[in-house]
Enzyme design. Structure first.
Site, mmCIF file in Angstrom:
data_model
loop_
_atom_site.group_PDB
_atom_site.id
_atom_site.type_symbol
_atom_site.label_atom_id
_atom_site.label_comp_id
_atom_site.label_asym_id
_atom_site.label_seq_id
_atom_site.Cartn_x
_atom_site.Cartn_y
_atom_site.Cartn_z
ATOM 1 N N GLU A 257 19.030 42.576 63.355
ATOM 2 C CA GLU A 257 18.668 42.704 61.945
ATOM 3 C C GLU A 257 17.964 41.460 61.399
ATOM 4 O O GLU A 257 18.456 40.796 60.480
ATOM 5 C CB GLU A 257 19.901 43.050 61.116
ATOM 6 C CG GLU A 257 20.551 44.328 61.621
ATOM 7 C CD GLU A 257 21.340 45.085 60.587
ATOM 8 O OE1 GLU A 257 22.014 44.439 59.778
ATOM 9 O OE2 GLU A 257 21.281 46.326 60.604
ATOM 10 N N GLU B 146 20.663 51.329 66.861
ATOM 11 C CA GLU B 146 21.842 51.608 66.021
ATOM 12 C C GLU B 146 21.568 52.820 65.166
ATOM 13 O O GLU B 146 20.498 52.919 64.551
ATOM 14 C CB GLU B 146 22.169 50.434 65.091
ATOM 15 C CG GLU B 146 22.951 49.327 65.709
ATOM 16 C CD GLU B 146 23.371 48.276 64.697
ATOM 17 O OE1 GLU B 146 23.749 48.642 63.562
ATOM 18 O OE2 GLU B 146 23.302 47.096 65.058
#
Ligand code: BGP
Length: 489
Positions: free
Chosen positions: A201, A384
Protein backbone atom coordinates in the site's frame (compact mmCIF):
# COMPACT_ATOMS: atom_id res chain seq x y z
CA UNK A 1 -14.32 -18.78 -19.84
CA UNK A 2 -10.92 -20.16 -18.98
CA UNK A 3 -8.10 -18.55 -17.10
CA UNK A 4 -4.60 -19.13 -18.46
CA UNK A 5 -2.73 -22.21 -17.24
CA UNK A 6 -0.50 -21.36 -14.31
CA UNK A 7 -2.81 -18.66 -12.95
CA UNK A 8 -1.76 -18.12 -9.33
CA UNK A 9 -4.42 -18.72 -6.67
CA UNK A 10 -3.74 -18.20 -2.99
CA UNK A 11 -3.91 -16.09 0.14
CA UNK A 12 -2.11 -13.03 1.52
CA UNK A 13 -0.99 -12.09 5.03
CA UNK A 14 1.26 -9.58 6.82
CA UNK A 15 3.78 -10.53 9.51
CA UNK A 16 2.41 -8.40 12.37
CA UNK A 17 -1.20 -9.43 11.70
CA UNK A 18 -0.57 -13.17 11.89
CA UNK A 19 2.84 -14.14 13.31
CA UNK A 20 2.80 -13.14 16.98
CA UNK A 21 6.00 -14.29 18.68
CA UNK A 22 7.13 -10.68 19.13
CA UNK A 23 9.83 -11.55 21.60
CA UNK A 24 11.00 -14.74 19.95
CA UNK A 25 13.94 -15.46 17.70
CA UNK A 26 15.77 -12.24 18.55
CA UNK A 27 13.10 -10.06 16.93
CA UNK A 28 13.27 -6.30 17.59
CA UNK A 29 10.27 -4.08 18.30
CA UNK A 30 8.36 -2.97 15.25
CA UNK A 31 6.13 0.06 14.74
CA UNK A 32 2.89 -1.95 14.77
CA UNK A 33 3.75 -3.48 18.15
CA UNK A 34 2.49 -0.29 19.80
CA UNK A 35 -1.03 -0.49 18.42
CA UNK A 36 -3.73 -1.39 20.89
CA UNK A 37 -6.94 -3.28 20.29
CA UNK A 38 -9.98 -1.42 19.10
CA UNK A 39 -13.55 -1.92 18.09
CA UNK A 40 -15.81 -0.53 15.43
CA UNK A 41 -16.70 2.43 17.64
CA UNK A 42 -13.15 2.95 18.84
CA UNK A 43 -10.54 3.00 16.05
CA UNK A 44 -7.32 1.13 16.61
CA UNK A 45 -4.93 3.28 18.63
CA UNK A 46 -1.21 3.77 18.88
CA UNK A 47 0.02 4.60 22.35
CA UNK A 48 2.59 7.39 22.43
CA UNK A 49 4.67 9.46 24.81
CA UNK A 50 5.46 13.16 24.28
CA UNK A 51 8.81 14.77 25.13
CA UNK A 52 7.23 16.39 28.22
CA UNK A 53 6.45 12.92 29.62
CA UNK A 54 2.71 12.98 28.99
CA UNK A 55 1.21 9.99 27.26
CA UNK A 56 -1.72 9.54 24.95
CA UNK A 57 -3.40 7.46 22.29
CA UNK A 58 -4.13 8.36 18.70
CA UNK A 59 -5.96 6.46 16.01
CA UNK A 60 -3.11 4.86 14.12
CA UNK A 61 -5.05 4.61 10.90
CA UNK A 62 -3.18 5.99 7.93
CA UNK A 63 -6.28 8.00 7.16
CA UNK A 64 -5.71 10.20 10.22
CA UNK A 65 -1.96 10.83 10.14
CA UNK A 66 -2.23 14.18 11.88
CA UNK A 67 -3.72 12.58 15.00
CA UNK A 68 -0.23 11.60 16.13
CA UNK A 69 1.25 14.74 17.72
CA UNK A 70 4.64 16.18 16.86
CA UNK A 71 7.43 14.71 19.00
CA UNK A 72 5.44 11.57 19.93
CA UNK A 73 7.30 8.30 20.33
CA UNK A 74 5.63 4.87 20.51
CA UNK A 75 4.99 3.55 24.02
CA UNK A 76 3.69 0.30 25.58
CA UNK A 77 1.18 0.55 28.45
CA UNK A 78 0.86 -2.29 30.93
CA UNK A 79 -2.93 -2.08 31.05
CA UNK A 80 -3.61 -2.47 27.32
CA UNK A 81 -3.78 -5.43 24.98
CA UNK A 82 -1.59 -5.30 21.88
CA UNK A 83 -2.99 -7.75 19.29
CA UNK A 84 0.15 -8.10 17.17
CA UNK A 85 2.12 -9.52 20.11
CA UNK A 86 0.23 -12.78 19.85
CA UNK A 87 -1.77 -12.36 16.63
CA UNK A 88 -2.82 -15.85 15.43
CA UNK A 89 0.56 -17.33 16.27
CA UNK A 90 1.56 -18.19 12.70
CA UNK A 91 5.08 -18.20 14.15
CA UNK A 92 4.28 -21.59 15.66
CA UNK A 93 1.40 -22.64 13.36
CA UNK A 94 2.91 -21.96 9.92
CA UNK A 95 3.19 -25.65 9.02
CA UNK A 96 -0.47 -26.22 9.74
CA UNK A 97 -1.60 -23.05 7.95
CA UNK A 98 0.45 -23.78 4.84
CA UNK A 99 -0.76 -27.39 4.80
CA UNK A 100 -4.38 -26.15 4.88
CA UNK A 101 -3.77 -23.74 2.00
CA UNK A 102 -2.12 -26.57 0.09
CA UNK A 103 -5.12 -28.78 0.76
CA UNK A 104 -7.25 -26.12 -0.96
CA UNK A 105 -4.95 -26.30 -3.96
CA UNK A 106 -3.36 -22.85 -3.49
CA UNK A 107 -0.26 -22.45 -5.64
CA UNK A 108 0.92 -19.13 -4.20
CA UNK A 109 1.19 -17.62 -0.73
CA UNK A 110 1.84 -13.93 -0.22
CA UNK A 111 3.48 -13.10 3.11
CA UNK A 112 5.64 -10.30 4.45
CA UNK A 113 8.99 -10.51 6.15
CA UNK A 114 9.12 -8.74 9.52
CA UNK A 115 12.01 -6.30 9.02
CA UNK A 116 12.78 -6.34 12.75
CA UNK A 117 13.15 -10.15 12.70
CA UNK A 118 16.03 -9.73 10.25
CA UNK A 119 17.51 -6.49 11.60
CA UNK A 120 16.15 -5.91 15.14
CA UNK A 121 16.89 -2.17 15.06
CA UNK A 122 17.32 -1.85 11.30
CA UNK A 123 20.72 -0.27 11.84
CA UNK A 124 22.91 -3.35 12.46
CA UNK A 125 25.50 -4.53 9.96
CA UNK A 126 24.86 -8.23 10.54
CA UNK A 127 21.42 -9.82 10.17
CA UNK A 128 19.77 -11.91 12.87
CA UNK A 129 20.22 -15.58 11.90
CA UNK A 130 17.18 -16.79 13.85
CA UNK A 131 14.93 -14.44 11.90
CA UNK A 132 16.30 -15.61 8.56
CA UNK A 133 15.93 -19.22 9.67
CA UNK A 134 12.21 -18.73 10.43
CA UNK A 135 11.50 -17.58 6.85
CA UNK A 136 13.78 -20.32 5.48
CA UNK A 137 11.51 -22.78 7.26
CA UNK A 138 8.38 -21.13 5.83
CA UNK A 139 9.86 -21.40 2.32
CA UNK A 140 10.76 -25.04 2.87
CA UNK A 141 7.15 -25.73 3.81
CA UNK A 142 5.88 -23.95 0.68
CA UNK A 143 8.28 -25.93 -1.50
CA UNK A 144 6.97 -29.14 -0.02
CA UNK A 145 3.58 -28.30 -1.62
CA UNK A 146 4.93 -26.63 -4.77
CA UNK A 147 3.54 -23.26 -3.73
CA UNK A 148 5.14 -20.07 -5.10
CA UNK A 149 6.11 -17.53 -2.46
CA UNK A 150 5.18 -13.90 -3.09
CA UNK A 151 7.22 -11.91 -0.60
CA UNK A 152 6.37 -8.40 0.60
CA UNK A 153 9.63 -6.83 1.75
CA UNK A 154 7.89 -4.16 3.81
CA UNK A 155 4.25 -4.31 4.85
CA UNK A 156 3.49 -0.95 6.53
CA UNK A 157 5.99 -1.49 9.35
CA UNK A 158 9.65 -1.03 10.24
CA UNK A 159 11.89 -1.52 13.29
CA UNK A 160 10.72 1.14 15.72
CA UNK A 161 14.34 2.21 16.22
CA UNK A 162 14.41 3.56 12.65
CA UNK A 163 11.20 5.50 13.22
CA UNK A 164 12.38 6.99 16.51
CA UNK A 165 15.99 7.72 15.62
CA UNK A 166 15.77 8.65 11.94
CA UNK A 167 12.12 9.68 11.49
CA UNK A 168 11.33 6.70 9.31
CA UNK A 169 11.08 7.24 5.58
CA UNK A 170 11.74 10.95 6.04
CA UNK A 171 15.40 10.03 6.23
CA UNK A 172 17.63 8.97 3.37
CA UNK A 173 19.55 6.83 5.85
CA UNK A 174 16.48 4.57 6.07
CA UNK A 175 16.74 4.07 2.30
CA UNK A 176 20.24 2.64 2.88
CA UNK A 177 18.95 0.44 5.71
CA UNK A 178 16.18 -0.88 3.47
CA UNK A 179 18.58 -1.64 0.60
CA UNK A 180 20.86 -3.49 3.05
CA UNK A 181 17.87 -5.46 4.36
CA UNK A 182 16.66 -6.34 0.84
CA UNK A 183 20.16 -7.45 -0.18
CA UNK A 184 20.21 -9.90 2.74
CA UNK A 185 16.80 -11.27 1.68
CA UNK A 186 17.92 -11.68 -1.93
CA UNK A 187 21.16 -13.41 -0.91
CA UNK A 188 19.36 -15.79 1.36
CA UNK A 189 16.03 -16.40 -0.41
CA UNK A 190 16.75 -15.24 -3.96
CA UNK A 191 16.97 -18.71 -5.45
CA UNK A 192 13.72 -19.71 -3.81
CA UNK A 193 11.47 -16.76 -4.67
CA UNK A 194 10.57 -15.23 -8.03
CA UNK A 195 7.79 -12.76 -7.10
CA UNK A 196 8.53 -9.80 -4.82
CA UNK A 197 6.71 -6.69 -3.62
CA UNK A 198 8.90 -3.83 -2.46
CA UNK A 199 6.12 -2.20 -0.43
CA UNK A 200 2.56 -2.73 0.70
CA UNK A 201 0.00 0.00 0.00
CA UNK A 202 2.56 2.53 -1.17
CA UNK A 203 -0.07 5.27 -1.30
CA UNK A 204 -1.18 4.74 2.29
CA UNK A 205 2.06 4.83 4.28
CA UNK A 206 1.72 7.41 7.05
CA UNK A 207 2.33 7.88 10.78
CA UNK A 208 5.51 6.71 12.51
CA UNK A 209 6.74 4.72 9.52
CA UNK A 210 6.67 7.68 7.17
CA UNK A 211 7.36 10.57 9.49
CA UNK A 212 8.84 9.18 12.72
CA UNK A 213 8.46 11.65 15.57
CA UNK A 214 7.29 14.47 13.30
CA UNK A 215 3.71 15.28 12.56
CA UNK A 216 2.81 13.63 9.29
CA UNK A 217 1.71 16.67 7.30
CA UNK A 218 1.66 16.74 3.50
CA UNK A 219 5.17 18.17 3.22
CA UNK A 220 6.65 15.36 5.35
CA UNK A 221 4.53 12.65 3.80
CA UNK A 222 5.28 13.39 0.13
CA UNK A 223 9.00 13.74 0.81
CA UNK A 224 9.01 10.44 2.71
CA UNK A 225 7.19 8.90 -0.27
CA UNK A 226 9.96 10.14 -2.56
CA UNK A 227 12.50 8.28 -0.43
CA UNK A 228 10.35 5.15 -0.72
CA UNK A 229 10.24 5.46 -4.53
CA UNK A 230 14.04 5.67 -4.54
CA UNK A 231 14.34 2.72 -2.14
CA UNK A 232 12.03 0.62 -4.31
CA UNK A 233 13.84 1.51 -7.55
CA UNK A 234 17.27 0.73 -6.05
CA UNK A 235 16.03 -2.62 -4.76
CA UNK A 236 14.30 -3.56 -8.03
CA UNK A 237 17.51 -2.89 -9.97
CA UNK A 238 19.60 -4.80 -7.45
CA UNK A 239 17.08 -7.67 -7.41
CA UNK A 240 17.16 -8.00 -11.19
CA UNK A 241 20.97 -8.13 -11.10
CA UNK A 242 21.17 -10.61 -8.23
CA UNK A 243 18.23 -12.82 -9.28
CA UNK A 244 17.81 -13.03 -13.06
CA UNK A 245 14.16 -13.67 -13.90
CA UNK A 246 12.86 -12.16 -10.66
CA UNK A 247 9.64 -10.12 -10.93
CA UNK A 248 8.96 -7.02 -8.87
CA UNK A 249 5.78 -5.20 -8.00
CA UNK A 250 4.72 -2.73 -5.31
CA UNK A 251 1.29 -2.89 -3.82
CA UNK A 252 -1.11 -0.01 -4.29
CA UNK A 253 -4.23 0.42 -2.10
CA UNK A 254 -6.94 0.90 -4.63
CA UNK A 255 -10.56 1.78 -4.42
CA UNK A 256 -12.40 2.50 -7.64
CA UNK A 257 -13.79 6.00 -7.80
CA UNK A 258 -16.84 7.10 -9.79
CA UNK A 259 -18.05 10.65 -10.42
CA UNK A 260 -21.12 11.22 -8.24
CA UNK A 261 -22.98 12.80 -11.17
CA UNK A 262 -22.36 13.42 -14.87
CA UNK A 263 -21.84 17.14 -14.19
CA UNK A 264 -18.56 17.94 -15.98
CA UNK A 265 -17.19 19.50 -12.78
CA UNK A 266 -17.72 16.21 -10.91
CA UNK A 267 -16.23 14.16 -13.73
CA UNK A 268 -13.15 16.38 -13.73
CA UNK A 269 -12.89 16.18 -9.93
CA UNK A 270 -12.86 12.38 -10.32
CA UNK A 271 -9.95 12.64 -12.77
CA UNK A 272 -8.00 14.80 -10.35
CA UNK A 273 -8.75 12.56 -7.36
CA UNK A 274 -7.73 9.49 -9.31
CA UNK A 275 -4.37 11.09 -10.03
CA UNK A 276 -3.97 11.92 -6.34
CA UNK A 277 -3.92 8.22 -5.50
CA UNK A 278 -2.39 6.81 -8.69
CA UNK A 279 0.49 9.31 -8.37
CA UNK A 280 2.40 6.83 -6.19
CA UNK A 281 2.19 3.82 -8.45
CA UNK A 282 2.51 5.95 -11.62
CA UNK A 283 5.99 6.97 -10.50
CA UNK A 284 7.09 3.45 -9.59
CA UNK A 285 5.61 1.73 -12.63
CA UNK A 286 6.69 4.33 -15.19
CA UNK A 287 9.92 5.50 -13.60
CA UNK A 288 9.32 9.25 -13.60
CA UNK A 289 7.17 11.92 -11.99
CA UNK A 290 4.10 12.43 -14.20
CA UNK A 291 3.37 15.82 -15.77
CA UNK A 292 0.44 16.41 -13.40
CA UNK A 293 2.63 16.14 -10.27
CA UNK A 294 3.60 19.83 -10.18
CA UNK A 295 -0.06 20.82 -10.00
CA UNK A 296 -0.90 18.08 -7.48
CA UNK A 297 1.99 18.92 -5.15
CA UNK A 298 1.33 22.64 -5.53
CA UNK A 299 -2.31 22.26 -4.49
CA UNK A 300 -1.11 20.33 -1.44
CA UNK A 301 1.49 22.96 -0.55
CA UNK A 302 4.36 20.49 -0.97
CA UNK A 303 7.93 21.22 -2.08
CA UNK A 304 9.98 18.12 -2.81
CA UNK A 305 13.11 18.83 -0.81
CA UNK A 306 14.11 15.13 -0.60
CA UNK A 307 15.05 14.92 -4.29
CA UNK A 308 18.79 14.51 -4.84
CA UNK A 309 21.02 14.60 -7.92
CA UNK A 310 20.85 11.28 -9.72
CA UNK A 311 17.35 10.37 -8.46
CA UNK A 312 15.81 10.66 -11.92
CA UNK A 313 18.17 7.99 -13.22
CA UNK A 314 17.50 5.73 -10.22
CA UNK A 315 13.74 5.93 -10.82
CA UNK A 316 14.14 5.18 -14.52
CA UNK A 317 16.31 2.14 -13.89
CA UNK A 318 14.13 0.51 -11.24
CA UNK A 319 10.61 0.37 -12.66
CA UNK A 320 8.22 -2.35 -11.59
CA UNK A 321 7.67 -5.49 -13.68
CA UNK A 322 4.01 -5.82 -12.69
CA UNK A 323 1.40 -3.70 -10.93
CA UNK A 324 -0.29 -5.16 -7.89
CA UNK A 325 -3.05 -3.81 -5.75
CA UNK A 326 -5.63 -4.42 -3.06
CA UNK A 327 -9.29 -4.03 -3.92
CA UNK A 328 -12.03 -3.98 -1.32
CA UNK A 329 -14.44 -1.22 -2.30
CA UNK A 330 -15.39 1.67 -4.52
CA UNK A 331 -16.54 5.20 -3.70
CA UNK A 332 -17.95 8.25 -5.42
CA UNK A 333 -16.66 11.81 -5.60
CA UNK A 334 -18.00 15.24 -6.49
CA UNK A 335 -16.90 18.84 -6.04
CA UNK A 336 -18.80 18.70 -2.74
CA UNK A 337 -16.76 15.78 -1.32
CA UNK A 338 -14.94 16.78 1.85
CA UNK A 339 -11.66 15.29 3.09
CA UNK A 340 -10.87 13.07 0.13
CA UNK A 341 -8.06 10.64 0.97
CA UNK A 342 -6.46 7.53 -0.53
CA UNK A 343 -9.38 5.20 0.10
CA UNK A 344 -11.89 7.96 0.49
CA UNK A 345 -14.75 9.56 -1.28
CA UNK A 346 -18.45 9.34 -0.51
CA UNK A 347 -20.66 6.27 -0.25
CA UNK A 348 -22.41 5.04 -3.38
CA UNK A 349 -26.15 4.70 -2.66
CA UNK A 350 -26.42 1.85 -5.21
CA UNK A 351 -24.07 -0.50 -3.36
CA UNK A 352 -24.58 -2.86 -0.40
CA UNK A 353 -22.09 -2.67 2.46
CA UNK A 354 -20.07 -5.11 4.55
CA UNK A 355 -20.51 -5.47 8.34
CA UNK A 356 -17.83 -2.77 8.60
CA UNK A 357 -19.57 -0.40 6.20
CA UNK A 358 -17.27 -1.03 3.23
CA UNK A 359 -19.21 -0.75 -0.06
CA UNK A 360 -19.25 -4.01 -2.05
CA UNK A 361 -18.71 -3.50 -5.78
CA UNK A 362 -17.59 -6.49 -7.88
CA UNK A 363 -17.94 -4.60 -11.18
CA UNK A 364 -15.53 -2.02 -9.77
CA UNK A 365 -12.87 -4.72 -9.84
CA UNK A 366 -13.36 -5.33 -13.58
CA UNK A 367 -13.39 -1.57 -14.18
CA UNK A 368 -10.18 -1.12 -12.24
CA UNK A 369 -8.35 -4.04 -13.89
CA UNK A 370 -9.12 -2.49 -17.26
CA UNK A 371 -8.20 1.00 -16.13
CA UNK A 372 -4.80 -0.11 -14.79
CA UNK A 373 -3.98 -2.31 -17.76
CA UNK A 374 -4.80 0.52 -20.16
CA UNK A 375 -2.66 2.86 -18.08
CA UNK A 376 0.43 0.73 -17.45
CA UNK A 377 0.39 -2.06 -20.06
CA UNK A 378 2.08 -4.29 -17.49
CA UNK A 379 0.80 -7.54 -15.99
CA UNK A 380 -1.44 -7.02 -12.97
CA UNK A 381 -1.65 -9.04 -9.76
CA UNK A 382 -4.62 -8.81 -7.36
CA UNK A 383 -2.76 -9.31 -4.10
CA UNK A 384 -5.62 -8.46 -1.69
CA UNK A 385 -9.37 -8.74 -1.86
CA UNK A 386 -11.88 -10.29 0.50
CA UNK A 387 -14.71 -9.75 2.94
CA UNK A 388 -14.22 -8.85 6.61
CA UNK A 389 -17.29 -10.30 8.32
CA UNK A 390 -18.58 -11.68 11.62
CA UNK A 391 -18.64 -15.50 11.47
CA UNK A 392 -20.79 -17.72 13.64
CA UNK A 393 -19.60 -21.11 14.82
CA UNK A 394 -22.55 -23.53 14.91
CA UNK A 395 -22.89 -26.02 17.79
CA UNK A 396 -21.51 -28.77 15.51
CA UNK A 397 -18.44 -26.60 14.79
CA UNK A 398 -19.38 -25.71 11.21
CA UNK A 399 -19.12 -22.14 9.89
CA UNK A 400 -21.56 -21.39 7.08
CA UNK A 401 -20.08 -18.25 5.54
CA UNK A 402 -22.31 -18.04 2.46
CA UNK A 403 -21.92 -14.22 2.45
CA UNK A 404 -18.17 -14.70 1.89
CA UNK A 405 -18.82 -17.18 -0.90
CA UNK A 406 -21.20 -14.68 -2.56
CA UNK A 407 -18.62 -11.92 -2.23
CA UNK A 408 -15.82 -14.02 -3.67
CA UNK A 409 -17.94 -15.49 -6.46
CA UNK A 410 -19.08 -12.08 -7.71
CA UNK A 411 -15.58 -10.58 -7.55
CA UNK A 412 -13.88 -13.56 -9.17
CA UNK A 413 -16.44 -13.64 -11.96
CA UNK A 414 -15.68 -9.99 -12.74
CA UNK A 415 -11.96 -10.74 -12.59
CA UNK A 416 -12.47 -13.54 -15.12
CA UNK A 417 -14.44 -11.24 -17.43
CA UNK A 418 -11.59 -8.72 -17.31
CA UNK A 419 -9.08 -11.43 -18.23
CA UNK A 420 -11.09 -13.57 -20.65
CA UNK A 421 -13.30 -10.94 -22.30
CA UNK A 422 -11.41 -7.67 -21.99
CA UNK A 423 -7.94 -9.13 -22.51
CA UNK A 424 -6.32 -7.93 -19.28
CA UNK A 425 -3.15 -9.78 -18.26
CA UNK A 426 -3.46 -10.83 -14.62
CA UNK A 427 -0.89 -13.07 -12.94
CA UNK A 428 -2.98 -14.17 -10.01
CA UNK A 429 -5.29 -13.55 -7.09
CA UNK A 430 -4.36 -13.78 -3.41
CA UNK A 431 -7.31 -13.34 -1.04
CA UNK A 432 -6.63 -11.30 2.08
CA UNK A 433 -6.35 -13.43 5.20
CA UNK A 434 -6.57 -17.09 4.13
CA UNK A 435 -6.77 -17.83 7.84
CA UNK A 436 -8.44 -15.27 10.14
CA UNK A 437 -5.99 -12.68 11.44
CA UNK A 438 -5.82 -9.35 13.26
CA UNK A 439 -7.47 -6.46 11.43
CA UNK A 440 -5.13 -3.68 10.38
CA UNK A 441 -7.57 -0.83 10.81
CA UNK A 442 -9.36 -1.92 13.99
CA UNK A 443 -7.09 -4.49 15.69
CA UNK A 444 -10.06 -6.83 16.00
CA UNK A 445 -10.18 -10.59 15.50
CA UNK A 446 -13.92 -10.60 14.99
CA UNK A 447 -13.44 -8.95 11.59
CA UNK A 448 -12.69 -12.25 9.88
CA UNK A 449 -11.57 -12.76 6.31
CA UNK A 450 -10.44 -16.37 6.26
CA UNK A 451 -11.40 -19.59 4.57
CA UNK A 452 -9.83 -21.02 7.71
CA UNK A 453 -11.32 -20.11 11.10
CA UNK A 454 -8.97 -19.38 13.99
CA UNK A 455 -10.36 -19.75 17.50
CA UNK A 456 -9.23 -16.46 19.04
CA UNK A 457 -11.16 -13.39 20.22
CA UNK A 458 -10.44 -9.66 20.31
CA UNK A 459 -8.62 -9.92 23.63
CA UNK A 460 -6.44 -12.86 22.67
CA UNK A 461 -8.54 -15.59 24.33
CA UNK A 462 -8.98 -18.86 22.46
CA UNK A 463 -7.34 -22.15 21.62
CA UNK A 464 -5.90 -20.98 18.26
CA UNK A 465 -7.43 -24.11 16.75
CA UNK A 466 -7.85 -23.90 12.98
CA UNK A 467 -11.03 -25.17 11.27
CA UNK A 468 -12.37 -25.17 7.72
CA UNK A 469 -15.27 -22.84 6.90
CA UNK A 470 -17.80 -23.59 4.16
CA UNK A 471 -15.90 -21.19 1.88
CA UNK A 472 -12.83 -23.44 2.25
CA UNK A 473 -14.53 -26.25 0.34
CA UNK A 474 -16.10 -23.85 -2.15
CA UNK A 475 -12.76 -22.20 -2.94
CA UNK A 476 -11.07 -25.59 -3.28
CA UNK A 477 -13.41 -26.27 -6.23
CA UNK A 478 -12.78 -22.86 -7.75
CA UNK A 479 -9.03 -23.48 -7.71
CA UNK A 480 -9.32 -27.08 -8.93
CA UNK A 481 -11.34 -25.91 -11.97
CA UNK A 482 -9.20 -22.77 -12.51
CA UNK A 483 -12.34 -20.67 -12.08
CA UNK A 484 -14.66 -22.91 -14.08
CA UNK A 485 -16.87 -23.78 -11.09
CA UNK A 486 -17.69 -20.08 -10.59
CA UNK A 487 -20.10 -20.35 -13.47
CA UNK A 488 -21.92 -23.46 -12.27
CA UNK A 489 -25.23 -22.94 -10.49
C1 BGP B 1 -5.06 -3.67 3.57
C2 BGP B 1 -3.80 -4.08 4.27
C3 BGP B 1 -3.89 -5.36 5.02
C4 BGP B 1 -5.26 -5.72 5.54
C5 BGP B 1 -6.41 -5.26 4.69
C6 BGP B 1 -7.79 -5.35 5.32
O1 BGP B 1 -5.13 -2.33 3.51
O2 BGP B 1 -2.71 -4.18 3.37
O3 BGP B 1 -2.84 -5.38 5.94
O4 BGP B 1 -5.41 -5.67 6.85
O5 BGP B 1 -6.25 -3.97 4.22
O6 BGP B 1 -7.99 -4.28 6.19
P1 BGP B 1 -8.53 -4.49 7.67
O7 BGP B 1 -7.61 -5.47 8.30
O8 BGP B 1 -8.47 -3.16 8.28
O9 BGP B 1 -9.90 -5.00 7.51
Amino acid sequence: MKLPEGFLWGGATADFQCEGGVNEGGRGMSTHDFETDGSVEHPRCTTYRLPDGTTGEAPSSFLNPSDIPDGATPYIRDDRYYPSHKAVDFYHHYKEDIALMAEMGCNVYRFSIGWSRIFPTGDEDTPNEAGLKFYDDVLTELEKYHMEPLITIQHDEMPVYLAEHYDGWSSRHVVDCYVKYARVLFERFGRRCKYWLTFNEINAVRGFVACGTHKCDNQTHYNAAHNMFIASALVVKMGHEMMPGSQFGAMYASSELYPATCKPEDVFRRLQARRETLYFIDIMARGYYPSYSADLLGRRGVTLTAVQDGDEKILREGTLDYVSFSYYRSNIISTETKNFNVLGGDLNPYLPKSDWGWPIDPIGLRFLLNEYYDRYQKPLFIVENGLGAIDKVEPDGSINDDYRIDYLRSHLQEMMKAVCVDGVECLGYTMWGPMDLVSLSTGEMKKRYGWIYVDMDDKGNGTLKRSRKKSFWWMKDVIATNGGSLWEE
